[in-house]
Design an enzyme around this catalytic site. Structure first.
Site, PDB file in Angstrom:
ATOM      1  N   ASP A  18     -47.802  86.041  23.938  1.00  0.00           N
ATOM      2  CA  ASP A  18     -48.457  87.351  23.886  1.00  0.00           C
ATOM      3  C   ASP A  18     -49.971  87.205  23.995  1.00  0.00           C
ATOM      4  O   ASP A  18     -50.538  86.201  23.563  1.00  0.00           O
ATOM      5  CB  ASP A  18     -48.073  88.052  22.562  1.00  0.00           C
ATOM      6  CG  ASP A  18     -48.374  89.532  22.615  1.00  0.00           C
ATOM      7  OD1 ASP A  18     -48.478  90.099  23.727  1.00  0.00           O
ATOM      8  OD2 ASP A  18     -48.507  90.142  21.529  1.00  0.00           O
ATOM      9  N   ASN A  66     -40.314  95.846  28.081  1.00  0.00           N
ATOM     10  CA  ASN A  66     -41.467  95.734  28.978  1.00  0.00           C
ATOM     11  C   ASN A  66     -41.313  96.549  30.269  1.00  0.00           C
ATOM     12  O   ASN A  66     -42.298  96.795  30.967  1.00  0.00           O
ATOM     13  CB  ASN A  66     -41.785  94.266  29.306  1.00  0.00           C
ATOM     14  CG  ASN A  66     -42.374  93.485  28.151  1.00  0.00           C
ATOM     15  OD1 ASN A  66     -42.154  92.281  28.010  1.00  0.00           O
ATOM     16  ND2 ASN A  66     -43.159  94.137  27.287  1.00  0.00           N
TER      17      ASN A  66
HETATM   18  C1  IPE Z   1     -43.420  90.535  23.487  1.00  0.00           C
HETATM   19  O1  IPE Z   1     -44.716  90.955  23.737  1.00  0.00           O
HETATM   20  C2  IPE Z   1     -42.690  90.299  24.784  1.00  0.00           C
HETATM   21  C3  IPE Z   1     -43.125  89.145  25.557  1.00  0.00           C
HETATM   22  C4  IPE Z   1     -44.021  88.268  25.205  1.00  0.00           C
HETATM   23  C5  IPE Z   1     -42.453  88.983  26.819  1.00  0.00           C
HETATM   24  P1  IPE Z   1     -45.101  92.496  23.746  1.00  0.00           P
HETATM   25  O2  IPE Z   1     -46.566  92.570  23.978  1.00  0.00           O
HETATM   26  O3  IPE Z   1     -44.228  93.249  24.677  1.00  0.00           O
HETATM   27  O4  IPE Z   1     -44.740  92.928  22.246  1.00  0.00           O
HETATM   28  P2  IPE Z   1     -45.205  94.179  21.390  1.00  0.00           P
HETATM   29  O5  IPE Z   1     -45.028  95.389  22.240  1.00  0.00           O
HETATM   30  O6  IPE Z   1     -46.640  93.960  21.047  1.00  0.00           O
HETATM   31  O7  IPE Z   1     -44.345  94.162  20.170  1.00  0.00           O
HETATM   32  C1  IPE Z   2     -47.633  89.088  27.013  1.00  0.00           C
HETATM   33  O1  IPE Z   2     -48.923  89.542  27.112  1.00  0.00           O
HETATM   34  C2  IPE Z   2     -46.903  89.069  28.333  1.00  0.00           C
HETATM   35  C3  IPE Z   2     -45.816  90.052  28.429  1.00  0.00           C
HETATM   36  C4  IPE Z   2     -45.457  90.893  27.506  1.00  0.00           C
HETATM   37  C5  IPE Z   2     -45.098  90.086  29.686  1.00  0.00           C
HETATM   38  P1  IPE Z   2     -49.262  91.080  26.986  1.00  0.00           P
HETATM   39  O2  IPE Z   2     -49.283  91.688  28.341  1.00  0.00           O
HETATM   40  O3  IPE Z   2     -48.364  91.776  26.021  1.00  0.00           O
HETATM   41  O4  IPE Z   2     -50.734  91.016  26.414  1.00  0.00           O
HETATM   42  P2  IPE Z   2     -51.394  92.005  25.370  1.00  0.00           P
HETATM   43  O5  IPE Z   2     -50.551  91.980  24.126  1.00  0.00           O
HETATM   44  O6  IPE Z   2     -51.421  93.367  25.992  1.00  0.00           O
HETATM   45  O7  IPE Z   2     -52.754  91.419  25.149  1.00  0.00           O
HETATM   46 MG    MG Z   3     -48.480  92.146  24.039  1.00  0.00          MG
END
Ligand code: IPE
Ligand code: IPE
Ligand code: MG
Length: 245
Positions: A18, A66
């Site tokens: 993340d 997602n």
């Molecule tokens: C979790 O990250 C999913 C992945 C890393 C693929 P998210 O960014 O989607 O999680 P939330 O929404 O902050 O819980």
């Molecule tokens: C994790 O990074 C990757 C996926 C969820 C695919 P994020 O895209 O959630 O990054 P933040 O949390 O918005 O910084």
């Molecule tokens: Mg995220």
């Protein structure tokens, strides 16, 4: 600090990758640049896990939730997945990496599904490390699909006959050890519907480091932290210490 391949080495590490979006936003770049940077670091980490002797590395690449992101971000993520399978798989395969994708793969474009199958097949006999990519994955989806598949395999059976050990054989991770160390980068302290069943006794490591900045040093820091934990699995600490001698 170096991590040795010892008894305290986790057999199965799972990572919620993340913080890509925030990494890019801090640099006034589009979020998609963060995803590209995040995915470019994966190979080095897989190779480093293999070198240390970690047998399973599961990466959360795309959750069932997602899909609700803006369409251009979803399509960038899909594109990166295809690129990954195309560009990185041959070097990973040469390094003895077996690829397994878990999740509701049927939700992906047919071309991506074909590539996934081809990469899994090409690496199926590799034994150095198993790289599990969780894509269109949700822990709740996994439990429900396992129950459905168990029922389909045992049409005459009633739910009374279903045991935990049996259900585990129908999870997408069947045959793999449960997660020992669950890492989440990016500062949040939640599981976000990742490996719910398989992380029942995982040690949870949360770091503020954003995924594109999570390198080998950060990985070793997490593994070192894991080595300091007392995994009691429900025992008292006295029982645990006696069992350890
Ligand atoms: C979790 O990250 C999913 C992945 C890393 C693929 P998210 O960014 O989607 O999680 P939330 O929404 O902050 O819980
Ligand atoms: C994790 O990074 C990757 C996926 C969820 C695919 P994020 O895209 O959630 O990054 P933040 O949390 O918005 O910084
Ligand atoms: Mg995220």
């Amino acid at each position: 600090m170096t991590v040795q391949a010892t008894a305290t080495l986790p057999q199965h590490i799972a990572i919620i990758m993340d913080g890509n979006g925030r990494w890019a936003q801090q640099r006034h770049l589009p979020r998609t640049v963060g995803h590209a940077k995040g995915s470019s670091g994966v190979r080095g980490l897989v190779e480093h896990c293999a070198k240390l002797g970690v047998k399973y590395l599961t990466l959360f690449a795309f959750s069932t939730e997602n899909w609700n992101r803006p369409a251009d971000e979803v399509s960038t993520l899909m594109g990166l997945f295809v690129q990954y399978l195309e560009k990185e798989m041959s070097s990973l395969a040469a390094a003895g990496v077996q690829l397994k994708v878990i999740g509701d793969v049927a939700g992906f474009a047919p071309e991506l599904q074909t590539r996934i199958q081809a990469a899994e097949k090409a690496t199926q006999h590799n034994q150095t490390i198993t790289l599990v990519v969780a894509a269109n994955y949700g822990g709740q989806w996994d439990v429900v699909q396992a129950v459905k598949n168990w029922q389909a395999a045992h049409p005459e059976a009633s739910a009374d006959q279903l045991t935990q050990a049996q259900l585990a054989q129908y999870l997408s991770t069947a045959g793999m050890p449960d997660v020992d160390l669950l890492i989440r980068t990016g500062g949040e302290q939640r599981i976000s519907n990742f490996l719910l069943w398989q992380s029942a006794y995982a040690e949870l490591y949360f770091t503020d480091v954003l995924w594109p900045d999570f390198d080998r040093v950060q990985l070793e820091k997490a593994i070192y932290w894991y080595g300091q934990r007392q995994r009691r699995f429900g025992l008292t600490s006295d029982q645990f210490l006696k069992a350890a001698v």
